[in-house]
Each structure stands twice: as structure tokens, then as C-alpha cells.
Design a protein around this motif. Sequence first.
Motif, PDB file in Angstrom:
ATOM      1  N   GLN A 171      57.644  48.755  25.350  1.00 13.02           N
ATOM      2  CA  GLN A 171      58.561  48.405  26.444  1.00 13.02           C
ATOM      3  C   GLN A 171      59.500  49.577  26.701  1.00 13.02           C
ATOM      4  O   GLN A 171      60.179  50.044  25.794  1.00 13.02           O
ATOM      5  CB  GLN A 171      59.373  47.168  26.073  1.00 13.02           C
ATOM      6  N   ALA A 215      55.241  47.120  29.376  1.00 14.29           N
ATOM      7  CA  ALA A 215      56.394  46.718  30.191  1.00 14.29           C
ATOM      8  C   ALA A 215      57.132  47.971  30.635  1.00 14.29           C
ATOM      9  O   ALA A 215      57.627  48.736  29.801  1.00 14.29           O
ATOM     10  CB  ALA A 215      57.321  45.796  29.406  1.00 14.29           C
ATOM     11  N   ASP A 217      60.113  49.449  33.265  1.00 12.97           N
ATOM     12  CA  ASP A 217      61.243  49.164  34.152  1.00 12.97           C
ATOM     13  C   ASP A 217      61.885  50.502  34.506  1.00 12.97           C
ATOM     14  O   ASP A 217      62.533  51.128  33.668  1.00 12.97           O
ATOM     15  CB  ASP A 217      62.239  48.247  33.444  1.00 12.97           C
ATOM     16  N   ILE A 239      54.067  44.156  32.901  1.00 10.78           N
ATOM     17  CA  ILE A 239      55.384  43.951  33.502  1.00 10.78           C
ATOM     18  C   ILE A 239      55.798  45.237  34.205  1.00 10.78           C
ATOM     19  O   ILE A 239      55.797  46.309  33.589  1.00 10.78           O
ATOM     20  CB  ILE A 239      56.436  43.568  32.442  1.00 10.78           C
ATOM     21  N   HIS A 241      58.918  46.702  36.859  1.00 11.63           N
ATOM     22  CA  HIS A 241      60.119  46.584  37.684  1.00 11.63           C
ATOM     23  C   HIS A 241      60.404  47.959  38.277  1.00 11.63           C
ATOM     24  O   HIS A 241      60.378  48.960  37.554  1.00 11.63           O
ATOM     25  CB  HIS A 241      61.331  46.145  36.858  1.00 11.63           C
ATOM     26  N   TRP A 262      54.214  40.101  35.567  1.00 11.82           N
ATOM     27  CA  TRP A 262      55.619  40.029  35.984  1.00 11.82           C
ATOM     28  C   TRP A 262      55.893  41.243  36.865  1.00 11.82           C
ATOM     29  O   TRP A 262      55.774  42.376  36.418  1.00 11.82           O
ATOM     30  CB  TRP A 262      56.536  40.040  34.762  1.00 11.82           C
TER      31      TRP A 262
END
Length: 571
Positions: A171, A215, A217, A239, A241, A262
Motif C-alpha cells: 500500500q 493499493a 493513492d 485500489i 485513488h 476500489w
Amino acid sequence: MNILKPAQAVLLNADLLPTILSEFEENQDEMFLYLFVNKTWAATLVRLLWKAPIWNSPRSYKLFLRTLRKSNATFAYGKLIRRLVFEPIKNREQPTFGNDDLKLFSIKSDRITHLTFGQTDNFFAAEAVCELVKNNPNLSGFAATKPCYNIAWLNIALSPVINGHCLKLTQLEIQNMRHFLIFLDYWPNGDYSDDAICQTRDLIREIGFKCPIFALDINVHIDDAMADMITQTFKSLKILHCETVSCSALKILLPYCKKLKWLSIAFSSEQPSDDIQQEIGSQFPSLDALNLFLPPHDWSPFTKALAPNQTNLRRINLFGCDSVTDEAFLPIAKCCVRLEFVGLICCQLLTDASISVLARNVSKYLKNINICRIPKLTDVSIIEFANNCHNLEKFVLDNCKKVTSRSLTLLVRKCKSLTELSGDYPRIIAAKIVSTLATQGNTKLQVLQIHSRHDPDSNIIEGKKYRRFDLGLLEKLADKCPKLKELELKCYITGLYPNLLINALYKLRNLEKLFMEPKQNLNREHIMKLENHPRLKEVRFEGGCSEDAMLYIKERNKNRKGMFIHVKPTY
């Protein structure tokens, strides 16, 4: 050879503690107090291990760091730490950390799995962070969100990851601004030069080649080049973002990201044709969660192509989509029937025509709904939620002026699984909601946050006869809602005589956070009595304290110990 003392030999592994305590439904945090020697800083370790501390104070952190520095400590407390988070503590004085403290963690803690450097007043040198990262090879999550943590800082801080010292990292979050800044016409923080964007892309690529990131972001705009890099580097991305994304980049990205579950995106300001919208919408993989910001445009072709493939969607959040009409939202309301969370924030054009359809279709699954600033919403939709969504656990409604107490009291009566009820209502509606709770009761309610305002128009609609919000109502609320942990009543309450008020608060035995506007002056003795509440940890008053009470609060806050009390002066 290291010989363990008997006490050390029986110490539970840090990974087991949250598992064991999760079996206890109530008061999990305070159970930690009985597991460690120093009760002042034991709660600090709770935050480092698992969740928020019991007593948030700089003093507890200082004592914990002092213990880490000791060479003869009974236990190797540093090795218990799994999550190390530097973020602002809400409504608290912020602890101060320096590079020396970070070096201490580097020496004492080598089993950290998650590191977060948030937007606190603390600034850490990239070299100090680099050392900490290097000494924790099991790191699986890293986040840096402070504006001054720019690309040059990140290149140094994350050099151990690039060099292959943290092969378990899954992540990655690197942002120097938050998502809500997409509403501004410019970015006040961050370097958006071509060189900085290229360096950011190179850094992310290097990490992606070394680590199994699932993930991601990031604070950058995803253009075609960035989309190409992501598809080539992150094969197992689940994921994602980002700040903004172009339609052409989505056409590159979506066909290769079939594992995505996501997705948080904001479309750039371009206005795609109907054919492009349909092409993009049909390429979205089946998601679990979707956060969308759609700039002013007709997006109904996009949602009509998107919705049929999102039958398993569990969360959707439309934020600031003030051009989304019922025509655009109806496909989502009809197809996404497994939604557990719905956020509709500032969707100015939505009406009951689509929201009531949503309420009927998600009846079995919906647990959490957050509706804010939808001026055309009326009782029709709220009644549908009340009649159909009996598994609802959290309900938030702000600034929807056509909604009356008729639907809200019905929702309180019928949704017995509610654990959180929040909103901003006119005084008369706020009183009726609390009166209904105090009469009907709710044995599961834990959070009640009611902000009321003076709205003459609502008095006309509701009628003048209504239950006054007084101390008696508060006492009944304590009896009928025994699990209340957070109580925020920014309301006009009559009869709040100090002694009676303190006695009423003692009846709320599980209360941990309190925010009120006492109209009568609480003195020093009242505050001292309040300090002995069995579970209360945080108190915020807006006015209502005498001069000697204010002096006492100021003096006690210097000690930075125990319950947090703050009084906001009124003028």
C-alpha cells in the motif's frame, strides 16, 4: 544468549492482543490499561498497536518515549509496535516529535508494518525516515500526506524501498494535498512542473517494479503517460485513488485493471461526447467501492453504461456532482442494489424521483447513508428509507430544508439498528427527534450528533406545539439509549441547572465524548465532579462556564493529564 525474565516469557504477542480484545464488544480500549505497567502511556501504545488512545495527550507520548530510551525496561515495548502514525489528534494539543524520536523508533522498533506521516506540525528529515524504513523490512503500508513532503523528500525517504529493502510493501499513498482541493481552480501546494510530474511517475514506477503494490493513492493527474505506466507496472492493482483523470487516460487504464475493486477519481474538466462516455462507462470493472466527482456536464450516457456492470457495488460516494440529474442517477439506483454505503454530497439537482427508488431497491443491504445539501429532497425519500431500510446503522442528513420531522421521527421509530444519528436541523425538528428517541428508545445507538438552528419557516410548517427540549428529555434519553458514547447537542435546551445537568450526565454511564451549550454557569466544583465520570474522556462546552471554572480548566490543562476539557467562549 538472551535470558527472558519470567514476566517477559508470558507476554502476549502484539498481533494477538487486538484479536483477543475484538471478542469483547464493549470498552476494548480500556482493557489495555490492565495489560501494561504505566497507565499514563499504556494508551499511547494502544494507538501504536491498533486504535486511538484512551487519553490523548503529549504527556503520555513523552512518557512512552522515555520508557523506550531506558536500557533496563522490563519488556521490549518497541518491538510491539506495528502501526506508527503521525497525524493530528482531533481536539487535542498536538504531541511534538523530532528526528531524534524517529531515530529512537528506528533502533527499538523493527517490526513496523504501517507508517503514516500526516499533516501534523512535526516535520521529519527525509534521512531520518529513510533509516526507519530501512530498519523495518516487513513494511506493508507507507503514507506521506504533508504538503512539504515533496518529490525530492520522497526520493530520499523511500530509497530503501527502491533499493529492495521492503519487498512486502503493498500500500502506497503519496499526496501533498487532499481530494477536496479538486474544487479549487489552482493548487496552492505541490510542484506541478513537468519535471516534478516526471519524477513522481519515475518514483512510482520504481516502487511498483520492486513491490507487490495493490493499493495506490497518488496526488497527480493521470494523463496518458501515467496511465501507460500504471498498466505496465501494477499488474495486481485493486485500489486506486487519484486527483483527476482524463477520459483518454481512462480508456488506456480500464481495460488492463480488471482486478480493481476500489476506485476514487475526479474527471477532468473536458466535456466528452456521448459515445466516449458510453465507451468509458462500459469498460469499468465490477467494483466494490466507487468515489466520483463529475464536473458540470450531462453524465447520463456514462452512468447508463456504467451501472449495469456494478451489481456488486457496496459503496458509492458522489461528492459535489451538482450537474448529476435524476436521469443520470436512476441507473445507479436501479442496478446497484447491494449498496451498503451511499454518500450524496451537494448533488443539487437530485430529487425524490431517483432517491426514493434507491431507498426501495437497496432495502436489505443499506447500512450507512450520508445526504448533504440536496435542496429538492423531501419527506417522500426519507419515508422510503424508514419503511424499507431496517438494517440502517448510520444516518446523516445536513441542510435539506424540505425534510420535516414527520419523516425523521418515523425513521427513528422504525430503524432500530441505528448506531449513529447525525444532522443539522431546525430547533423544532431537533427537539422532536430527541423526544422520539427518549420515548421510543434505541438500545444500539452510540453516536447522537444534533446541531439545530433557528429557522422561522420550519416553525410554520411544523406548528407551534412541540415537545420542548429540556433537562427531563436528556434524562429520559440516558435511560432509553444506554449505549450512547458520543453526544453532541448544539441545541437550545432549557432548564440546564448545573447540579441537575451533572447528575443527568452521570446517568449516561457509557458516555465518552460530550459537546453541549450549557446556558447556566458551571463552576469549579461542577467541573471537578464531571472529571470523575466513569468513562468520559472528552468534553467541549460552548460557553456556560464561570470565571473560576475557566481558571481551573486552564490550570488542569497545563498538566495534560486525564480528561480533555475545552470551553469555547461566546461573544
